[in-house]
Design a protein around this motif. Structure first.
Motif: not given
Length: 369
Positions: A310, A338, A350, A352, A354, A362-363
């Motif tokens: 994170e 990516k 996974s 994500s 934001n 970023i997670n």
């Protein structure tokens, strides 16, 4: 321990001819035994029928796969291809007529049913045997004889095509990852040297220590990043050294935290330099655009065989953020990361991202086993 036989060796060009010879010998035995048990006739007559079936099947096989398919089908000549399919049936008719005439004239056939079927063909002329309606009547029986070798060839071709596709996909993946890695390393070096330069200009007493950290980091990128996977603890140490280098550049006015549990990382491996672009991007596009109370927090730990990464940072002047984004100073690294995730971890991760007016986070979760 004896190694298992490598069947792929049979597909080597110099070995293929021997495979064909052995295959047709086996087919001759099977054709002969089939006639022998079906009609209870002697071995010589059964062998004659076996030879008839063998020659017909061989012509079908080689004419279709080595003449029709390469010459007509690959050139999109579909009409010629389907017309060409009639040729093996006509050749079969000639082979069949010749063998039946030979049998009726020079051999004694005891089985009445077999004798009757031989006379039906031998008593006709060659032109009657090659007539379209005769070919149609015998086509089902012919196809039953030639289907086994053709089916085996089709299965082989399908298997070879699948293996070729998988090999190309794997080669493309390796090339893609090598290309992405070659872009990440110079990108990191350029930005880190800029950081060291800024410290040297200010005569910061920590410069020698940071140069040593940079040396360790460069050693990591030179000798570790070329491996398929590296120890997760080494990756974490690399990231920690980078953050420490950046903390020295920003000074005490910036709240930078990097938390990682060294014990939880032991025994796990990861693709090298995978999370580094996210951290680099947070400094370049986050802290560099923040003007009031800038902060950055990083968490790096493993729980239940899953890496939880994170990172969150403050954002300031939107115009500065857009300038950095458009200048491309971090976009390449993020896009490549990516792509690497999708290529190397597929359904095991996974991600994500934001964005809010004041912060960016970023997670990333990766299943390591």
């Amino acid at each position: 321990m004896k190694k298992p036989f490598d069947f792929t060796r049979l597909l080597i060009p110099e070995n293929v001819k021997y495979v064909h010879i052995v295959f047709w010998c086996i087919m001759l035995i099977l054709y002969t035994l089939n006639i022998m048990f079906l009609y209870s006739t002697n071995g010589l007559i059964s062998l004659m029928f076996g030879l008839r079936n063998l020659l017909g099947a061989m012509f079908f096989f080689y004419f279709i796969f080595y003449v029709l398919v390469p010459v007509f089908l690959n050139r999109k000549e579909r009409i010629l291809f389907f017309v060409g399919l009639l040729v093996p049936f006509w050749i079969w008719a000639v082979i069949n007529y010749s063998f039946m005439s030979l049998l009726i004239n020079y051999f004694t056939i005891a089985d009445r049913d077999l004798l009757a079927s031989v006379k039906v063909i031998a008593d006709k002329s060659i032109w009657q045997i090659m007539a379209p309606h005769t070919i149609l009547q015998t086509s089902i029986g012919v196809l039953m004889i030639v289907t086994p070798p053709i089916t085996i060839k089709l299965v082989e071709e399908i298997s070879r095509s699948v293996n070729r596709a998988l090999r190309l996909e794997r080669d493309n993946l390796n090339l893609e990852v090598s290309f992405l890695r070659s872009q990440l390393n110079p990108h990191f070096l350029f930005n880190t040297l800029n950081n060291i330069y800024s410290l040297s200009v200010r005569n910061n007493p920590r410069a020698p220590e940071l140069i040593m950290q940079l040396s360790d980091m460069l050693r990591y990128t030179l000798y570790e990043s070329n491996r398929e996977e590296v120890e997760l603890s080494k990756e974490a140490d690399f990231l920690y050294n980078y953050v420490q280098l950046e903390k020295a550049r920003y000074g005490k006015d910036v709240d930078i935290q990097f938390v990682y549990d060294a014990e939880s990382l032991e025994g796990y491996k990861i693709v090298p330099l995978l999370t580094f672009p996210f951290i680099e991007n947070s400094f370049k596009h986050g802290l560099d655009t923040s003007t009031q109370n800038p902060w950055l927090k990083i968490s790096f730990e493993v729980t239940d065989n899953t890496l939880f990464f994170e990172i969150a940072n403050s954002k300031g002047d939107e115009s500065l953020f857009k300038h950095h984004k458009e200048s491309g100073t971090g976009g390449i690294g993020i896009a490549n990361t990516k792509k690497r995730l999708s290529l190397l971890y597929q359904n095991k991760y996974s991600l994500s991202i934001n964005n809010s007016p004041d912060s960016h986070s970023i997670n990333l979760n990766i299943t390591l086993i």
